[in-house]
Design a protein around this motif. Sequence first.
Motif, short mmCIF file in Angstrom:
data_model
loop_
_atom_site.label_atom_id
_atom_site.label_comp_id
_atom_site.label_asym_id
_atom_site.label_seq_id
_atom_site.Cartn_x
_atom_site.Cartn_y
_atom_site.Cartn_z
N THR A 50 38.42 45.22 40.87
CA THR A 50 37.28 44.69 40.12
C THR A 50 37.75 43.80 38.97
O THR A 50 36.97 43.43 38.10
N GLN A 51 39.05 43.48 38.95
CA GLN A 51 39.61 42.65 37.87
C GLN A 51 40.50 41.57 38.48
O GLN A 51 41.08 41.75 39.55
N SER A 77 32.17 32.44 40.33
CA SER A 77 31.04 32.88 41.17
C SER A 77 31.54 33.62 42.40
O SER A 77 30.98 34.65 42.81
N ALA A 97 32.92 37.09 41.39
CA ALA A 97 31.82 38.01 41.10
C ALA A 97 31.15 38.49 42.38
O ALA A 97 30.81 39.67 42.52
N VAL A 116 34.24 41.51 41.58
CA VAL A 116 35.04 41.44 40.35
C VAL A 116 34.10 41.44 39.15
O VAL A 116 33.13 40.68 39.10
N THR A 117 34.38 42.29 38.17
CA THR A 117 33.55 42.39 36.96
C THR A 117 34.25 41.83 35.73
O THR A 117 33.59 41.54 34.73
N ASP A 118 35.59 41.70 35.78
CA ASP A 118 36.35 41.24 34.63
C ASP A 118 37.41 40.25 35.08
O ASP A 118 38.18 40.54 36.01
N LEU A 177 30.29 37.34 35.24
CA LEU A 177 31.20 38.45 34.98
C LEU A 177 31.79 38.28 33.59
O LEU A 177 31.61 37.25 32.95
N ARG A 178 32.49 39.29 33.11
CA ARG A 178 33.11 39.21 31.78
C ARG A 178 34.39 38.41 31.87
O ARG A 178 35.20 38.64 32.77
#
Length: 239
Positions: free
Chosen positions: A6-7, A46, A49, A53-55, A78-79
């Motif tokens: 997720t990163q 885009s 995400a 992926v969040t970060d 996302l962050r």
Amino acid sequence: MHTYPTQAVILAGGQGSRLRPYTDDRPKPMVEIPGTGTPIIGHQLSWLAAEGVTDAVVSCGHFAEVLQEWLAEAVLPLRVTTVVESEPLGRGGGLKYAATRLPDPSEPWYATNGDIWTRFSLREMAAFHAERDATATLALARPRIPWGAVETDAFGHITDFIEAPPSPYLINAGVYVFSPTFTTLLPDRGDHERTTFPRLARERRLAGYPLPLGAYWRAIDTAKDLTEAARELDGPQAR
């Protein structure tokens, strides 16, 4: 069941000299794909995400302030954190420096070069990586040769002309999945493709994931790449 990363890290520090004049006032990832109104990095964020992926950590360099300003003003899916090297660390050192800002160093992560425009399932690549218990996995592409090819028979007669055929060789597509331990193997300075990757290959801990048939992939290196990318927008894989 696989735990998908997720990163991610985006390496966006290149000068993009072959893309001038587009890069006279901006870094390569800030060059817009004609017809989209969105820079390359916007398409990448885009895509990441959409793949869970969040970060993301964006490693900036050339015209860093232009990229940072766009990221600060854009509505992002996302962050995003940015890092800028105070001195040149090389590709491997820069990747390691960016990885230190990932939110969870104990989890796997993706990385991509900042000039890659592609669409394929990162989750499937992460599953491939996990199934092989690899420390690092490279996406592999088979780009088209920019020249026409000639086929001949055994006697030297030309039998056919083929316009821009696929390369007979697979290349590093600039998209990666890394296990948590990979970060510790990166050099503090220097090029991981000359040190870390060859070492992992010798130890059979480096995997290669061929892009699925029909997956869209293009490295935006030259003005011609921009023109061709714009023409390919009509294809469903490019969206």
